[in-house]
Design an enzyme around this catalytic site. Structure first.
Site, PDB file in Angstrom:
ATOM      1  N   PRO A  43      62.015 -87.588 -27.976  1.00  0.00           N
ATOM      2  CA  PRO A  43      62.829 -86.364 -27.145  1.00  0.00           C
ATOM      3  C   PRO A  43      63.160 -87.036 -26.256  1.00  0.00           C
ATOM      4  O   PRO A  43      63.934 -86.134 -24.483  1.00  0.00           O
ATOM      5  CB  PRO A  43      62.360 -85.502 -26.968  1.00  0.00           C
ATOM      6  CG  PRO A  43      61.102 -85.964 -26.571  1.00  0.00           C
ATOM      7  CD  PRO A  43      61.080 -86.658 -27.376  1.00  0.00           C
ATOM      8  N   CYS A  44      64.604 -87.352 -26.136  1.00  0.00           N
ATOM      9  CA  CYS A  44      65.418 -88.397 -24.714  1.00  0.00           C
ATOM     10  C   CYS A  44      65.971 -86.903 -24.597  1.00  0.00           C
ATOM     11  O   CYS A  44      66.488 -87.317 -22.639  1.00  0.00           O
ATOM     12  CB  CYS A  44      66.231 -89.304 -24.774  1.00  0.00           C
ATOM     13  SG  CYS A  44      67.514 -89.119 -26.725  1.00  0.00           S
TER      14      CYS A  44
END
Length: 164
Positions: free
Chosen positions: A127-128
């Site tokens: 989850p950047c």
């Protein structure tokens, strides 16, 4: 020639995604739905891509807060450290680049963390999109800021409803 990687287009509310696997792990998931490999995935790879597609659909439906997939992103040792740190940011929460730099034990490496974050090959699952500026502003996202904002809004809507 025998393919060693297989791809599948996965439709999402934010546009098509391209999932890439070696049959054992997810190598990439990106917002480029253009599947360039025309070789049909064999049994195990096809089943794995089915699993990826199902989990992505559950995520967008607000029924999945964490992915249960083996991951094998390709990158440097530092990038791998950053990507592992991203996995520790809880669903529905955000962290700053400074937070991630401290997590990987390199508090002065904020820009390097930003660069590694931008090279994350596995969107959504790693989850950047949960990484924001220290002042709370949305900063760059390979999938575009509109998508980043939509992903964060999706998670905010469902985060507390999904808690036990």
């Amino acid at each position: 020639m025998i393919a060693t990687h297989w791809q599948r287009r996965i439709d999402s509310p934010l546009g098509p995604l391209r999932a890439t696997t070696d049959g054992k792990a997810l190598l990439a998931l990106d917002f480029d739905g253009d599947v360039r490999d025309s070789v049909e995935a064999p049994g195990d790879a096809a089943r794995f891509l089915d699993r990826v597609a199902a989990q992505v659909a559950e995520y967008f439906a607000g029924r999945r807060t964490a992915f249960d997939l083996p991951l094998a992103p390709r990158g440097t040792s530092f990038q791998q450290d950053v990507w592992r740190a991203l996995l520790s940011i809880p669903y529905g929460h955000t962290a700053s680049y400074s937070d991630v730099a401290r997590t990987v034990g390199r508090p002065a490496a904020v820009r390097a963390v930003g660069a590694a974050n931008g090279r994350n090959p596995i969107a959504i699952v790693v989850p950047c999109h949960r990484v924001i500026g220290a002042d709370g502003t949305l900063t760059g996202y390979a999938g575009g800021l509109r998508r980043k904002q939509a992903l964060l809004a999706l998670e905010a809507r469902h985060a507390f409803a999904l808690q036990p």
